[in-house]
Design a protein around this motif. Structure first.
Motif, PDB file in Angstrom:
ATOM      1  N   LEU A  32      31.780  39.213  37.866  1.00 24.05           N
ATOM      2  CA  LEU A  32      31.469  39.341  39.294  1.00 24.05           C
ATOM      3  C   LEU A  32      32.747  39.530  40.107  1.00 24.05           C
ATOM      4  O   LEU A  32      32.787  40.355  41.031  1.00 24.05           O
ATOM      5  CB  LEU A  32      30.705  38.099  39.758  1.00 24.05           C
ATOM      6  N   ALA A  33      33.792  38.783  39.761  1.00 24.30           N
ATOM      7  CA  ALA A  33      35.069  38.962  40.460  1.00 24.30           C
ATOM      8  C   ALA A  33      35.593  40.383  40.283  1.00 24.30           C
ATOM      9  O   ALA A  33      36.136  40.984  41.227  1.00 24.30           O
ATOM     10  CB  ALA A  33      36.087  37.950  39.941  1.00 24.30           C
ATOM     11  N   GLN A  34      35.426  40.945  39.088  1.00 21.43           N
ATOM     12  CA  GLN A  34      35.862  42.322  38.865  1.00 21.43           C
ATOM     13  C   GLN A  34      35.088  43.283  39.757  1.00 21.43           C
ATOM     14  O   GLN A  34      35.674  44.206  40.346  1.00 21.43           O
ATOM     15  CB  GLN A  34      35.674  42.708  37.398  1.00 21.43           C
TER      16      GLN A  34
ATOM     17  N   PHE B 198      44.269  43.869  39.353  1.00 11.78           N
ATOM     18  CA  PHE B 198      43.877  43.998  40.756  1.00 11.78           C
ATOM     19  C   PHE B 198      44.856  43.330  41.716  1.00 11.78           C
ATOM     20  O   PHE B 198      44.572  43.201  42.905  1.00 11.78           O
ATOM     21  CB  PHE B 198      42.468  43.420  40.961  1.00 11.78           C
ATOM     22  N   GLY B 199      46.011  42.910  41.214  1.00 13.02           N
ATOM     23  CA  GLY B 199      47.018  42.339  42.084  1.00 13.02           C
ATOM     24  C   GLY B 199      46.674  40.957  42.602  1.00 13.02           C
ATOM     25  O   GLY B 199      47.111  40.573  43.700  1.00 13.02           O
ATOM     26  N   ALA B 200      45.895  40.196  41.829  1.00 12.79           N
ATOM     27  CA  ALA B 200      45.555  38.828  42.223  1.00 12.79           C
ATOM     28  C   ALA B 200      46.637  37.873  41.736  1.00 12.79           C
ATOM     29  O   ALA B 200      47.387  38.163  40.805  1.00 12.79           O
ATOM     30  CB  ALA B 200      44.197  38.439  41.640  1.00 12.79           C
ATOM     31  N   ASP B 201      46.720  36.715  42.379  1.00 10.80           N
ATOM     32  CA  ASP B 201      47.618  35.651  41.940  1.00 10.80           C
ATOM     33  C   ASP B 201      46.845  34.697  41.043  1.00 10.80           C
ATOM     34  O   ASP B 201      45.665  34.416  41.285  1.00 10.80           O
ATOM     35  CB  ASP B 201      48.172  34.882  43.144  1.00 10.80           C
ATOM     36  N   MET B 202      47.523  34.162  40.030  1.00 12.44           N
ATOM     37  CA  MET B 202      46.853  33.209  39.162  1.00 12.44           C
ATOM     38  C   MET B 202      47.810  32.111  38.743  1.00 12.44           C
ATOM     39  O   MET B 202      48.942  32.385  38.339  1.00 12.44           O
ATOM     40  CB  MET B 202      46.271  33.904  37.926  1.00 12.44           C
TER      41      MET B 202
ATOM     42  N   TRP C 104      42.584  36.175  45.279  1.00 11.37           N
ATOM     43  CA  TRP C 104      42.721  37.594  45.642  1.00 11.37           C
ATOM     44  C   TRP C 104      42.217  37.780  47.070  1.00 11.37           C
ATOM     45  O   TRP C 104      41.164  37.246  47.439  1.00 11.37           O
ATOM     46  CB  TRP C 104      41.900  38.447  44.683  1.00 11.37           C
ATOM     47  N   GLY C 105      42.941  38.556  47.859  1.00  7.65           N
ATOM     48  CA  GLY C 105      42.538  38.843  49.235  1.00  7.65           C
ATOM     49  C   GLY C 105      43.117  37.849  50.218  1.00  7.65           C
ATOM     50  O   GLY C 105      43.174  36.645  49.956  1.00  7.65           O
TER      51      GLY C 105
ATOM     52  N   GLY D  11      36.773  46.396  46.597  1.00  5.24           N
ATOM     53  CA  GLY D  11      37.645  46.206  47.753  1.00  5.24           C
ATOM     54  C   GLY D  11      37.031  45.416  48.885  1.00  5.24           C
ATOM     55  O   GLY D  11      37.321  45.675  50.055  1.00  5.24           O
ATOM     56  N   TRP D  12      36.198  44.440  48.570  1.00  5.66           N
ATOM     57  CA  TRP D  12      35.570  43.644  49.629  1.00  5.66           C
ATOM     58  C   TRP D  12      36.636  42.922  50.475  1.00  5.66           C
ATOM     59  O   TRP D  12      37.640  42.418  49.946  1.00  5.66           O
ATOM     60  CB  TRP D  12      34.663  42.589  49.022  1.00  5.66           C
ATOM     61  N   PRO D  13      36.405  42.826  51.778  1.00  4.42           N
ATOM     62  CA  PRO D  13      37.342  42.100  52.658  1.00  4.42           C
ATOM     63  C   PRO D  13      37.052  40.601  52.636  1.00  4.42           C
ATOM     64  O   PRO D  13      36.531  40.016  53.600  1.00  4.42           O
ATOM     65  CB  PRO D  13      37.062  42.713  54.033  1.00  4.42           C
TER      66      PRO D  13
END
Length: 466
Positions: A266-268, A183-187, A221-222, A274-276
């Motif tokens: 839940l994060a998935q 999902f293009g998140a940073d970790m 993410w976001g 696509g929550w803002p």
């Protein structure tokens, strides 16, 4: 039949069979709408619409035309969930289109149950999914959202069910990293002794006895919107430490990372939808093992927040790793902070395996959670952060006691302990989940299961004002 994931709806098309869901109360009126041949067939087979009862309707040549599933009585439906899903594996492997008389919430529950009934877990290399009945997305449901929820629940269940030999802190990190990449998140990850240098001493203290290095997973993410932080207990196996668990209590401890698995699920859901929001997921991933370097009963540890803790039981380790993670989370001033953990046996003694308690000072948040829980039938129950019990977690020799003597109000005192590490104006809720289905139930085979995630997914848009 076109290959379809067990957790997805099938496209409509030629050869689709009718599937009728009929309650005891409406059986007579429904029969009046059917042909004489169907009425005679059901009468001859004694179909009474009992919960989970199945009748297969053939054509004159004996080929399957439709199926009827009993939806039981109102009492049956109040006592159990996912009736439609409970019948899925007993149906012939065909494609079905549902006919029903359900309200939208009940329809969404039954359709989700159908998807989740496709789940099974078997250790070892993955095998092709078994051929089973498929369902066309019923009119009136958000099919895409239900499939997102089902996929996330499958992710959670797989993590909990994986044996600890195959899922330690490193493998949990890999699973989280895979989700972040998707999902293009940073970790970022803090490992081993670096936990001390980064002022995460409790996570280090709990995990240092294992040769599987402890770590803190930090996913973001976001870029815009309200700040939502999820913290999940990631104890990948819990021996109890030097306060060693008896064998009967250790047998299910592969599931002690159920909080981490549930917040990742839940994060998935949130990222796939696509929550803002500005989402952050913090998971202290450790193994509570026994060795010469293990923390000892009577040790006094200093937390990230500066509070000192007397370790009166090394088997009360979950609240220790969560304390550092919660303190770190609050430094970022999230709008809402959710903590999920397989934390206490006291919660199971109070509410059983199916109803996780949650704790919050925020009455509006509690009301929203309870309403969402009832709507999506993901059971929760609010328990009190009873101020009078604060003295039970104050040992005198240190600021806090990780395992108060006496054994009373164990889930409440654990929640009060965690609450000491939450600061600022953050809305906070802690969930003391079980994360395991002890006996098979419709759409929930014996084994790992997500708890509270669906209720949170339904409630959080209102909480965050999305």
């Amino acid at each position: 039949m076109t290959t379809v994931s067990p957790y997805s709806f099938a496209p409509d098309g030629h050869g689709t069979k009718e599937l009728h869901l009929v309650a005891v109360e409406t059986l007579d009126s429904w029969l009046e709408t059917q042909s004489r041949r169907v009425r005679n067939w059901l009468s001859s087979t004694g179909f009474a619409a009992k919960s989970g009862e199945i009748a297969l309707i053939p054509d004159p040549d004996g080929a399957l035309v439709s199926a009827v599933i009993g939806h039981g009585t109102a009492r049956d439906r109040a006592r159990a969930r996912f009736h439609l899903g409970g019948s899925r594996r007993a149906l012939p492997p065909a494609r079905y289109k549902l006919h029903h008389a359900l309200d939208p919430d009940a329809l969404a529950e039954e359709a989700l149950g159908w998807l989740l009934a496709g789940y099974s877990y078997r250790a070892g290399p993955p095998s092709p999914p078994a051929d089973m009945a498929k369902l066309v997305a019923p009119d009136g449901v958000d099919a895409a959202q239900l499939q997102i929820i089902a996929a996330a629940e499958v992710f959670t269940r797989d993590l909990i069910n994986t044996p600890a030999a195959s899922l330690g802190p490193e493998e949990l990190e890999s699973a989280a990293m895979g989700l972040a990449t998707r999902f293009g998140a940073d970790m970022s990850v803090t490992y081993g002794d670096d936990l001390l240098y980064q002022n995460l001493p409790l996570i280090h203290a709990v995990g240092r006895a294992s040769d599987r290095a402890p770590r803190l997973l930090d996913m973001r993410w976001g870029q815009t919107g309200p700040k939502l932080t999820l913290v999940g207990k990631g104890v990948c196996f819990d021996t109890g430490g030097l306060n060693l668990k008896p064998g009967a209590s250790m047998g299910l401890m592969k599931k002690d990372m159920g909080g981490a698995a549930t917040v990742l699920g839940l994060a998935q859901m949130i990222m796939a939808s696509g929550w803002p929001v500005q989402l952050r997921v913090l998971i202290p991933a450790v193994e509570n093992a026994v060795s010469g370097s293990a923390m000892r009963p009577g040790d006094v540890l200093t937390s990230r927040k500066g509070l000192t803790i007397e370790v009166n039981n090394t088997d009360a380790e979950g609240r220790l790793v969560l304390a550092d993670a919660l303190a770190l989370a609050c430094e970022d001033a999230p709008d809402t902070l959710i903590c999920m953990a397989t934390l206490t046996g006291a919660a199971r003694a109070a509410l059983g395996p199916d109803v996780p308690p949650f704790y919050t000072h925020d009455s509006a948040l509690a009301q929203t959670l309870m309403s969402a829980s009832a709507r999506v039938r993901d059971p929760l129950w609010q328990m009190p952060l009873h101020p009078a019990y604060q003295a039970m977690i104050e040992p005198g020799i240190a600021d806090l006691d990780n395992a108060p003597a006496g054994g009373m109000a164990g889930s409440i005192t654990a929640a009060l302990f965690l609450d000491r590490f939450v600061e600022g104006k953050t809305r906070f809720a802690h969930f003391d989940i079980y994360g395991y289905q002890p006996k098979p139930a419709p759409a929930r085979p014996k084994g790992g299961v997500g708890q509270g995630a669906r209720a949170l997914f339904a409630a959080l848009p209102d909480v965050l004002d999305l």
